[in-house]
Design a protein around this motif. Structure first.
Motif, PDB file in Angstrom:
ATOM      1  N   VAL A 142       0.854  -1.188   0.000  1.00 34.02           N
ATOM      2  CA  VAL A 142       0.000   0.000   0.000  1.00 34.02           C
ATOM      3  C   VAL A 142       0.893   1.242   0.000  1.00 34.02           C
ATOM      4  O   VAL A 142       1.711   1.413   0.912  1.00 34.02           O
ATOM      5  CB  VAL A 142      -0.929   0.022   1.233  1.00 34.02           C
ATOM      6  CG1 VAL A 142      -1.780   1.294   1.237  1.00 34.02           C
ATOM      7  CG2 VAL A 142      -1.814  -1.209   1.253  1.00 34.02           C
ATOM      8  N   PRO A 143       0.755   2.129  -0.994  1.00 38.44           N
ATOM      9  CA  PRO A 143       1.612   3.319  -1.041  1.00 38.44           C
ATOM     10  C   PRO A 143       1.278   4.326   0.051  1.00 38.44           C
ATOM     11  O   PRO A 143       0.122   4.443   0.477  1.00 38.44           O
ATOM     12  CB  PRO A 143       1.317   3.898  -2.430  1.00 38.44           C
ATOM     13  CG  PRO A 143      -0.069   3.442  -2.735  1.00 38.44           C
ATOM     14  CD  PRO A 143      -0.191   2.076  -2.123  1.00 38.44           C
ATOM     15  N   VAL A 144       2.306   5.038   0.502  1.00 33.48           N
ATOM     16  CA  VAL A 144       2.144   6.127   1.470  1.00 33.48           C
ATOM     17  C   VAL A 144       2.475   7.425   0.746  1.00 33.48           C
ATOM     18  O   VAL A 144       3.542   7.552   0.145  1.00 33.48           O
ATOM     19  CB  VAL A 144       3.085   5.953   2.677  1.00 33.48           C
ATOM     20  CG1 VAL A 144       2.948   7.127   3.650  1.00 33.48           C
ATOM     21  CG2 VAL A 144       2.811   4.631   3.379  1.00 33.48           C
ATOM     22  N   SER A 145       1.570   8.397   0.778  1.00 34.06           N
ATOM     23  CA  SER A 145       1.844   9.670   0.107  1.00 34.06           C
ATOM     24  C   SER A 145       2.909  10.442   0.888  1.00 34.06           C
ATOM     25  O   SER A 145       3.074  10.264   2.097  1.00 34.06           O
ATOM     26  CB  SER A 145       0.567  10.505   0.000  1.00 34.06           C
ATOM     27  OG  SER A 145       0.131  10.933   1.276  1.00 34.06           O
ATOM     28  N   ARG A 146       3.636  11.290   0.184  1.00 29.23           N
ATOM     29  CA  ARG A 146       4.695  12.072   0.836  1.00 29.23           C
ATOM     30  C   ARG A 146       4.133  12.910   1.986  1.00 29.23           C
ATOM     31  O   ARG A 146       4.789  13.085   3.011  1.00 29.23           O
ATOM     32  CB  ARG A 146       5.365  12.990  -0.191  1.00 29.23           C
ATOM     33  CG  ARG A 146       6.195  12.252  -1.243  1.00 29.23           C
ATOM     34  CD  ARG A 146       6.829  13.248  -2.219  1.00 29.23           C
ATOM     35  NE  ARG A 146       7.565  12.565  -3.275  1.00 29.23           N
ATOM     36  CZ  ARG A 146       8.832  12.201  -3.172  1.00 29.23           C
ATOM     37  NH1 ARG A 146       9.507  12.452  -2.067  1.00 29.23           N
ATOM     38  NH2 ARG A 146       9.440  11.602  -4.180  1.00 29.23           N
ATOM     39  N   ALA A 147       2.928  13.428   1.816  1.00 30.16           N
ATOM     40  CA  ALA A 147       2.338  14.290   2.845  1.00 30.16           C
ATOM     41  C   ALA A 147       2.030  13.539   4.128  1.00 30.16           C
ATOM     42  O   ALA A 147       1.871  14.153   5.186  1.00 30.16           O
ATOM     43  CB  ALA A 147       1.063  14.939   2.320  1.00 30.16           C
ATOM     44  N   ARG A 148       1.960  12.209   4.068  1.00 30.15           N
ATOM     45  CA  ARG A 148       1.575  11.425   5.239  1.00 30.15           C
ATOM     46  C   ARG A 148       2.695  10.567   5.798  1.00 30.15           C
ATOM     47  O   ARG A 148       2.481   9.796   6.742  1.00 30.15           O
ATOM     48  CB  ARG A 148       0.348  10.566   4.902  1.00 30.15           C
ATOM     49  CG  ARG A 148      -0.864  11.430   4.598  1.00 30.15           C
ATOM     50  CD  ARG A 148      -2.105  10.658   4.247  1.00 30.15           C
ATOM     51  NE  ARG A 148      -3.164  11.585   3.910  1.00 30.15           N
ATOM     52  CZ  ARG A 148      -4.009  12.115   4.784  1.00 30.15           C
ATOM     53  NH1 ARG A 148      -3.935  11.779   6.052  1.00 30.15           N
ATOM     54  NH2 ARG A 148      -4.942  12.968   4.391  1.00 30.15           N
ATOM     55  N   VAL A 149       3.890  10.714   5.248  1.00 33.06           N
ATOM     56  CA  VAL A 149       5.031   9.931   5.747  1.00 33.06           C
ATOM     57  C   VAL A 149       5.294  10.234   7.217  1.00 33.06           C
ATOM     58  O   VAL A 149       5.506   9.321   8.032  1.00 33.06           O
ATOM     59  CB  VAL A 149       6.281  10.198   4.890  1.00 33.06           C
ATOM     60  CG1 VAL A 149       7.539   9.701   5.602  1.00 33.06           C
ATOM     61  CG2 VAL A 149       6.153   9.512   3.535  1.00 33.06           C
ATOM     62  N   GLU A 150       5.290  11.521   7.593  1.00 34.76           N
ATOM     63  CA  GLU A 150       5.592  11.879   8.981  1.00 34.76           C
ATOM     64  C   GLU A 150       4.541  11.322   9.930  1.00 34.76           C
ATOM     65  O   GLU A 150       4.863  10.890  11.043  1.00 34.76           O
ATOM     66  CB  GLU A 150       5.688  13.398   9.122  1.00 34.76           C
ATOM     67  CG  GLU A 150       6.156  13.870  10.494  1.00 34.76           C
ATOM     68  CD  GLU A 150       7.517  13.309  10.885  1.00 34.76           C
ATOM     69  OE1 GLU A 150       7.717  13.050  12.094  1.00 34.76           O
ATOM     70  OE2 GLU A 150       8.368  13.122  10.004  1.00 34.76           O
TER      71      GLU A 150
END
Length: 228
Positions: A212-220
């Motif tokens: 499942v991909p994680v968007s850059r905005a939600r990595v933190e």
């Protein structure tokens, strides 16, 4: 002093500072705890993008009204996925130009953790079947994927369609176990087995090796929830 005024003065307060481009440049800890479980990291984000679509017109109206009357703060009651709150906006003059300050007063019973009301949390998920509708335990869901007006539900037994919208599932699934990691994906963290990182991209490997991909905005946000 009336009991309402007394409760308002003692209520928790969330604060955001927004620049002339409507970018969130500062937030107090309560504002982040309030908004980030639903919207993801908010610093550096455009203000309207961190609010649900139903509330964006109200937020824009408050910004416009505050700009039109800079000496008069503007306020209204607003409804977010976590509950209703009282919001006030005033204009600011900063070293980088004009901006706004948003303050929310949270009622005593407001769900500060971002959790839905206890009688609104889903424990069963309605999915399509040959017989009509089958109810499955939410614990068996590995992840959910937005697909048009519906949601594709992934379990160890395969895929099913749910007629509930992705936005409603974001609001009604227990945030203690479910986390939105992408604009189109919610994962059940209890089924997360590994993190894949490479070339600046993140993905969560679920039970059965689904990726499942994680968007850059939600990595933190994923970092914090998984103590990475």
């Amino acid at each position: 002093m009336s009991s309402f005024e007394y409760r308002l003065q003692r209520s928790p307060v969330g604060v955001l500072q927004v620049d002339s481009d409507r970018t969130v440049v500062a937030a107090n800890p309560l504002a982040r705890r309030l908004l980030e479980p639903v919207a993801g990291p908010i610093l550096g984000r455009e203000l309207l993008s961190i609010h649900p679509e139903a509330a964006r017109a109200k937020v824009q109206w408050m910004l416009d009204a505050a700009s039109a009357r800079p000496d008069e703060p503007v306020g209204m009651a607003m409804t977010l996925p976590m509950g209703a709150l009282i919001s006030r906006v005033t204009t600011l003059e900063t070293v980088n130009g004009p901006g706004w300050c948003l303050v929310f007063h949270l009622p005593e019973n407001f769900g500060q953790s971002g959790a839905p009301a206890s009688d609104d949390v889903l424990v069963k998920l309605p999915v399509g079947s040959r017989a009509g509708v089958t109810l499955i335990d939410v614990a068996s869901v590995m992840y959910l994927e937005a697909e048009g007006h519906y949601t594709r539900v992934h379990t160890a037994d395969g895929q099913r369609f749910c007629q509930l919208s992705f936005a409603e599932l974001v609001r009604r699934l227990d945030p203690a176990g479910f986390l939105r990691v992408h604009r189109s994906y919610i994962v059940n963290l209890r089924h997360a087995e590994a993190i894949e990182r490479g070339d600046g991209h993140w993905a969560i490997i679920m039970t059965g090796r689904a990726r499942v991909p994680v968007s850059r905005a939600r990595v933190e946000l994923v970092r914090r929830r998984l103590a990475l």
